[in-house]
Motif scaffolding. Structure first.
Motif, PDB file in Angstrom:
ATOM      1  N   TYR A  43      -0.335  -7.251   4.315  1.00 11.33           N
ATOM      2  CA  TYR A  43      -0.349  -6.784   2.934  1.00 11.33           C
ATOM      3  C   TYR A  43      -1.046  -5.432   2.821  1.00 11.33           C
ATOM      4  CZ  TYR A  43       0.542 -11.767   2.336  1.00 11.33           C
ATOM      5  OH  TYR A  43       1.048 -13.031   2.453  1.00 11.33           O
ATOM      6  N   HIS A  44      -0.796  -4.770   1.691  1.00 11.43           N
ATOM      7  CA  HIS A  44      -1.480  -3.510   1.376  1.00 11.43           C
ATOM      8  C   HIS A  44      -2.479  -3.757   0.256  1.00 11.43           C
ATOM      9  CE1 HIS A  44      -2.267   0.605   0.143  1.00 11.43           C
ATOM     10  NE2 HIS A  44      -1.970   0.237  -1.089  1.00 11.43           N
ATOM     11  N   TYR A  45      -3.633  -3.099   0.355  1.00 10.68           N
ATOM     12  CA  TYR A  45      -4.670  -3.241  -0.669  1.00 10.68           C
ATOM     13  C   TYR A  45      -5.152  -1.860  -1.097  1.00 10.68           C
ATOM     14  CZ  TYR A  45      -4.639  -8.020   1.010  1.00 10.68           C
ATOM     15  OH  TYR A  45      -4.240  -9.281   1.369  1.00 10.68           O
ATOM     16  N   ASP A  46      -5.517  -1.767  -2.378  1.00 11.78           N
ATOM     17  CA  ASP A  46      -6.080  -0.518  -2.877  1.00 11.78           C
ATOM     18  C   ASP A  46      -7.518  -0.330  -2.386  1.00 11.78           C
ATOM     19  OD1 ASP A  46      -3.953   0.525  -4.840  1.00 11.78           O
ATOM     20  OD2 ASP A  46      -4.171  -1.569  -5.410  1.00 11.78           O
ATOM     21  N   LYS A  71      -2.724   1.863   8.945  1.00 17.25           N
ATOM     22  CA  LYS A  71      -2.900   1.680   7.510  1.00 17.25           C
ATOM     23  C   LYS A  71      -4.100   2.485   7.015  1.00 17.25           C
ATOM     24  CE  LYS A  71      -0.643  -2.776   7.051  1.00 17.25           C
ATOM     25  NZ  LYS A  71      -0.663  -4.063   6.308  1.00 17.25           N
ATOM     26  N   ASP A  72      -3.952   3.037   5.808  1.00 20.63           N
ATOM     27  CA  ASP A  72      -5.015   3.883   5.266  1.00 20.63           C
ATOM     28  C   ASP A  72      -5.675   3.262   4.036  1.00 20.63           C
ATOM     29  OD1 ASP A  72      -2.968   4.120   3.471  1.00 20.63           O
ATOM     30  OD2 ASP A  72      -3.044   6.300   3.321  1.00 20.63           O
ATOM     31  N   ASP A  73      -5.609   1.924   3.912  1.00 18.72           N
ATOM     32  CA  ASP A  73      -6.270   1.244   2.798  1.00 18.72           C
ATOM     33  C   ASP A  73      -7.741   1.653   2.732  1.00 18.72           C
ATOM     34  OD1 ASP A  73      -4.064  -0.166   3.980  1.00 18.72           O
ATOM     35  OD2 ASP A  73      -4.424  -1.828   2.618  1.00 18.72           O
ATOM     36  N   TYR A 160       4.518   0.605  -7.363  1.00 18.75           N
ATOM     37  CA  TYR A 160       4.953   0.244  -6.017  1.00 18.75           C
ATOM     38  C   TYR A 160       6.288   0.923  -5.683  1.00 18.75           C
ATOM     39  CZ  TYR A 160       5.380  -2.648  -1.843  1.00 18.75           C
ATOM     40  OH  TYR A 160       5.477  -3.072  -0.549  1.00 18.75           O
ATOM     41  N   THR A 173       8.816  -9.017  -0.393  1.00 13.36           N
ATOM     42  CA  THR A 173       7.801  -7.971  -0.246  1.00 13.36           C
ATOM     43  C   THR A 173       7.213  -7.608  -1.602  1.00 13.36           C
ATOM     44  OG1 THR A 173       8.927  -7.066   1.694  1.00 13.36           O
ATOM     45  CG2 THR A 173       7.367  -5.618   0.559  1.00 13.36           C
ATOM     46  N   ALA A 177       3.288  -8.003  -2.696  1.00 16.81           N
ATOM     47  CA  ALA A 177       2.543  -6.779  -3.002  1.00 16.81           C
ATOM     48  C   ALA A 177       2.004  -6.761  -4.422  1.00 16.81           C
ATOM     49  CB  ALA A 177       3.435  -5.556  -2.774  1.00 16.81           C
TER      50      ALA A 177
END
Length: 223
Positions: A43-46, A71-73, A160, A173, A177
């Motif tokens: 998953y992606h997170y802020d 990933k750059d979270d 998104y 997805t 997300a």
């Protein structure tokens, strides 16, 4: 905005989750190295709040794994130790900030807002596609010069898509997300269609030059 809390101390984890949910963040949690790694990989997170000492591994190891995944979270290291070497190691591995325990929740919130704001400024002041502009810091949508009101899920959904224009996004997805762990409890993914229908109506009513294209059996793309 979605935040992951990786913390094995149950009481602290619950307090942070409750506080941040009241601030309108969507929160997911992990209690050890293995569950944290699974979340980071899928998953992606802020923003990720990452405890240093975890069952099965360390927060530093998780941070290293996150960066190796490309990933750059944004990451805030949380540690019971206020040691200079820990701060240096975390920053060298790509952490955005470091917060020593114990801390005030107000300070935690300020740190989260700062790292998210910094990341958004690095991306752009506004995300633009055709005649649509989305301002992440203010959660504001402009179509031309007209501001369009969105509810929380509509905003998260449009955000998104706007950072992935013309890319086909599978429904599974999207559910993971935007809705996070809550999506796993749904009997179907019809709620995605409902949200996109409402969002499409608002965009059309305000003469937006963008639209959602459905790909049967797969998902949607912003065109």
């Amino acid at each position: 905005m979605k935040i992951l809390i990786v913390e094995d101390e149950a009481e602290l984890r619950t307090v942070m989750q409750s506080f941040l949910e009241k601030e309108q963040y969507m929160i997911e949690t992990a209690i050890d190295y293995a569950s944290g790694l699974a979340k980071l990989a899928n998953y992606h997170y802020d923003c990720i709040l990452l405890d240093v000492m975890l069952p099965g591994g360390t927060g530093m190891q998780l941070l290293g794994a996150l960066r190796r995944l490309g990933k750059d979270d944004s990451v805030i290291i949380i540690s019971a130790k206020d040691a200079v070497e820990d701060k240096v190691q975390g920053l060298e591995l790509g952490a955005d900030d470091y917060l020593a325990k114990p801390f005030h929740l107000a300070e935690l919130l300020a740190r989260i807002k700062t790292v998210i704001r910094r990341k958004n400024q690095q991306i752009a002041q506004a995300i633009c596609f055709k005649n649509v502009r989305l301002f992440p810091e203010d959660r504001k949508l402009l179509v031309g010069e007209q501001e369009v009101a969105l509810n929380r899920k509509e905003y998260d959904l449009l955000y998104y898509f706007l950072i992935r224009p013309e890319k086909l996004i599978p429904k599974t997805t999207l559910a993971e997300a935007v809705w996070g762990d809550d999506a796993d409890q749904a009997d179907s993914l019809d709620f995605i269609y409902s949200q996109i229908k409402n969002l499409r109506k608002k965009l059309k009513e305000n003469s937006a030059a963008i639209d959602f294209q459905a790909v049967y059996g797969v998902g949607y793309k912003l065109v």
